[in-house]
Design a protein around this motif. Structure first.
Motif, PDB file in Angstrom:
ATOM      1  N   TRP A  72     -45.070  10.074   9.686  1.00  0.00           N
ATOM      2  CA  TRP A  72     -44.757  11.057  10.886  1.00  0.00           C
ATOM      3  C   TRP A  72     -45.186  12.594  10.293  1.00  0.00           C
ATOM      4  CZ3 TRP A  72     -43.103   9.891  15.392  1.00  0.00           C
ATOM      5  CH2 TRP A  72     -42.583   8.557  15.446  1.00  0.00           C
ATOM      6  N   PRO A  74     -45.529  16.615  11.859  1.00  0.00           N
ATOM      7  CA  PRO A  74     -44.531  17.875  12.354  1.00  0.00           C
ATOM      8  C   PRO A  74     -44.373  17.494  13.969  1.00  0.00           C
ATOM      9  CG  PRO A  74     -46.971  18.832  12.243  1.00  0.00           C
ATOM     10  CD  PRO A  74     -47.059  17.219  11.441  1.00  0.00           C
ATOM     11  N   GLN A  75     -43.166  17.873  14.222  1.00  0.00           N
ATOM     12  CA  GLN A  75     -42.789  17.991  15.709  1.00  0.00           C
ATOM     13  C   GLN A  75     -43.485  19.050  16.282  1.00  0.00           C
ATOM     14  OE1 GLN A  75     -38.563  18.756  17.061  1.00  0.00           O
ATOM     15  NE2 GLN A  75     -38.535  16.482  17.075  1.00  0.00           N
ATOM     16  N   GLN A  78     -40.120  20.099  22.011  1.00  0.00           N
ATOM     17  CA  GLN A  78     -39.084  19.579  22.254  1.00  0.00           C
ATOM     18  C   GLN A  78     -38.653  19.618  23.818  1.00  0.00           C
ATOM     19  OE1 GLN A  78     -35.429  20.821  19.863  1.00  0.00           O
ATOM     20  NE2 GLN A  78     -36.091  19.839  18.131  1.00  0.00           N
ATOM     21  N   ASN A  83     -39.331  14.207  22.663  1.00  0.00           N
ATOM     22  CA  ASN A  83     -39.885  15.247  21.813  1.00  0.00           C
ATOM     23  C   ASN A  83     -41.408  14.617  21.535  1.00  0.00           C
ATOM     24  OD1 ASN A  83     -37.447  16.514  21.753  1.00  0.00           O
ATOM     25  ND2 ASN A  83     -36.914  15.007  19.836  1.00  0.00           N
ATOM     26  N   GLN A  85     -44.696  14.723  18.757  1.00  0.00           N
ATOM     27  CA  GLN A  85     -44.732  14.771  17.475  1.00  0.00           C
ATOM     28  C   GLN A  85     -46.066  14.163  16.972  1.00  0.00           C
ATOM     29  OE1 GLN A  85     -41.348  13.329  15.402  1.00  0.00           O
ATOM     30  NE2 GLN A  85     -41.891  13.630  13.366  1.00  0.00           N
ATOM     31  N   LYS A 110     -35.775  10.117  23.648  1.00  0.00           N
ATOM     32  CA  LYS A 110     -34.344  10.764  23.088  1.00  0.00           C
ATOM     33  C   LYS A 110     -33.342   9.395  23.261  1.00  0.00           C
ATOM     34  CE  LYS A 110     -34.908  15.722  23.282  1.00  0.00           C
ATOM     35  NZ  LYS A 110     -34.188  17.004  23.413  1.00  0.00           N
ATOM     36  N   LYS A 240     -44.146  25.077  10.069  1.00  0.00           N
ATOM     37  CA  LYS A 240     -44.187  24.166  10.978  1.00  0.00           C
ATOM     38  C   LYS A 240     -44.802  24.478  12.475  1.00  0.00           C
ATOM     39  CE  LYS A 240     -39.850  22.133   8.845  1.00  0.00           C
ATOM     40  NZ  LYS A 240     -38.618  22.089   9.333  1.00  0.00           N
ATOM     41  N   ASN A 409     -38.139   8.908  10.871  1.00  0.00           N
ATOM     42  CA  ASN A 409     -38.451  10.117  11.518  1.00  0.00           C
ATOM     43  C   ASN A 409     -37.349  11.347  10.856  1.00  0.00           C
ATOM     44  OD1 ASN A 409     -38.952  12.269  13.208  1.00  0.00           O
ATOM     45  ND2 ASN A 409     -39.711  10.930  14.736  1.00  0.00           N
ATOM     46  N   PHE A 411     -37.058  14.177  12.021  1.00  0.00           N
ATOM     47  CA  PHE A 411     -36.668  15.159  13.405  1.00  0.00           C
ATOM     48  C   PHE A 411     -35.810  14.211  14.125  1.00  0.00           C
ATOM     49  CE2 PHE A 411     -40.594  16.825  11.757  1.00  0.00           C
ATOM     50  CZ  PHE A 411     -39.977  18.131  11.619  1.00  0.00           C
ATOM     51  N   ASP A 412     -35.945  12.929  14.506  1.00  0.00           N
ATOM     52  CA  ASP A 412     -35.363  12.182  15.525  1.00  0.00           C
ATOM     53  C   ASP A 412     -34.555  10.960  14.562  1.00  0.00           C
ATOM     54  OD1 ASP A 412     -35.971  12.532  18.626  1.00  0.00           O
ATOM     55  OD2 ASP A 412     -37.659  13.098  17.479  1.00  0.00           O
TER      56      ASP A 412
END
Length: 466
Positions: A72, A74-75, A78, A83, A85, A110, A240, A409, A411-412
């Motif tokens: 993974w 960076p995101q 959102q 999301n 990424q 999500k 980021k 991940n 972020f998620d």
């Protein structure tokens, strides 16, 4: 004396005629011998039928060429239901086109958004609409391993079949068209120090811009790239922001800066677990002579508890060590042995979401999710098969060949990307899957029972209405 052939963890696709010959010979063997175990396809069909029950979301992405690594990035964005990424993978080709490092954009749906009946309706031979190629970097040689810099995940390191470690600022690199004869992309930094090929052992320090690599020269090399990246690269306020343009790696001379600290100690694949303290020198701080019964393939340090270390091995097991009590009489004493794979373990990683949870993937095509807190606990109801290994609470069986890499991940929560090299089952290509198990599986039991009871009451109430 015959030269020793080193078994690689991934292979190039077989030519079609060779694939057909192998399938024909395999068919003859099946005719003459009764098969006791269910076939790969039968196991896969059974797994696919359970996808709506076991998973909150799953995306299946067919790869033309195998990828030996997936990470993974960076995101980017959102939104309400998903999301966006960055995702890093590679293309390990047969030479008809160049090997590449691929930067993709991934839409991560999500939790509790995807309909259960939809997530299992995918075509194994198709590309996923959730994964779109964004940029191609023509890599000098096969990409064996990709690792991102934790302080700024737009900077990645790659291993190939050479002694060098290559550093890339993927946002600043130009997009290339991978055609036969195209020149290689130019790395932003080349790290030297190995005397032989460095192929698979690659890591980044979570707190400092350090790169760590193990090679066939039986040494581990540690580099600091602090002096080669701009201050913005490790500044949380700017780290980021992918797609901002301009390289965050400093250029000096011809751009191919080379740097290496002294190699750290000897020994290679020898079933040892060795800890060093880079602050005090290159001699091992602690050495576990017999950590496993075969070669170690992977290791991971718990980000929540720095006393706990995972190791995965060619002996098919995962072991958890406590660095405060690594050995007894010179022999490794793991806190626990996790034995749920039937082939060599290739990758282990702790979950960022719960300190006691980790994953392991292997050449048996399985990605197991474990919770060491469940080891030794009594199960009140006979809900698990008696033969279920201690600590194992989820088994991802969506790959039909060896799972060479996976990544949680950050972020998620509870979302994983995994990739398999499908040379043995299909003769070429690979499968990338992005998935998240149902939260009914990992949430506290009392919460889950309360929710199911509420749902039951709701169904009964709806059914009783005229």
């Amino acid at each position: 004396m015959e030269p020793q052939v080193v078994k690689k963890r991934g292979r190039k696709p077989k030519p079609k005629d060779e694939k057909d010959q192998q399938q024909q010979s395999a068919g003859k063997m099946k005719e003459g011998k009764k098969i006791q175990q269910p076939s790969v396809d039968e196991k896969y069909t059974q797994w696919k039928s359970l996808v709506p029950v076991l998973y909150d979301w799953l995306a299946n992405h067919n790869l033309v060429w195998p990828s030996l690594s997936c990470r993974w990035g960076p995101q980017l964005e959102q939104a309400t239901y998903k999301n966006r990424q960055r995702l890093y993978l590679s293309e390990q080709t047969d030479g008809s086109v160049p090997n590449t490092l691929v930067i993709a954009n991934c839409e991560v749906v999500k939790p509790r958004v995807a309909a259960a009946e939809h997530i299992s309706q995918f075509n194994e031979e198709a590309r996923s609409p959730f994964v779109k190629k964004y940029k191609t970097i023509i890599h000098p040689g096969e990409v064996n391993r990709i690792r991102e810099l934790p302080q700024n995940s737009r900077i990645v390191a790659t291993h190939t079949d050479s002694p060098d470690v290559l550093i890339w600022d993927v946002e600043a690199q130009p997009n290339r068209h991978a055609v036969l004869g195209a020149t290689n992309s130019r790395p932003d930094l080349i790290l030297t120090g190995h005397q032989d090929n460095a192929e698979f052992a690659l890591a980044m320090c979570p707190t400092e811009p350090f790169v760590l690599s193990g090679g066939k020269d039986k040494s581990v090399v540690l580099w600091s790239i602090q002096d080669h990246i701009t201050a913005s690269a490790t500044d949380p306020a700017t780290a980021k922001s992918p797609g901002s343009g301009g390289s965050i790696i400093k250029k000096a001379g011809n751009g191919n800066d080379k740097t290496a600290d002294s190699p750290v100690g000897p020994r290679g694949d020898d079933s040892c677990l060795i800890l060093w303290d880079a602050r005090v020198g290159s001699s091992p701080a602690v050495k576990v002579e017999k950590a496993h019964n075969a070669d170690l393939h992977c290791v991971d340090w718990n980000p929540h508890d720095d006393n706990l270390i995972l190791t995965g091995s060619a002996d098919n097991s995962v072991r958890m060590f406590d660095r405060r009590n690594l050995t007894s009489n010179g022999v490794g004493t793991p806190v626990h042995k996790f034995e749920g794979h039937k082939a060599a373990v290739l990758c282990v990683q702790w979950s960022p979401d719960k300190s006691s949870v980790f994953g392991s993937s292997a050449e048996d095509g399985l990605l197991n999710i474990w919770d060491y807190e469940k080891v030794g606990k009594k199960v009140e109801r006979p809900t698990r098969a008696p033969s279920s290994p201690a600590g194992l609470f989820f088994q991802h069986a969506g790959h039909r060949d060896k799972v060479v890499d996976f990544h949680w991940n950050a972020f998620d929560p509870w979302t994983i990307v995994s990739v398999s090299d499908d040379c043995d089952t299909t003769g070429g290509g690979g499968t990338l899957q992005i998935w998240r198990m149902s939260d009914l599986i990992y949430r506290p039991e009392d919460e889950v029972l309360a929710e199911l009871e509420k749902f039951k009451s709701h169904v009964i109430a709806c059914a009783s209405k005229p």
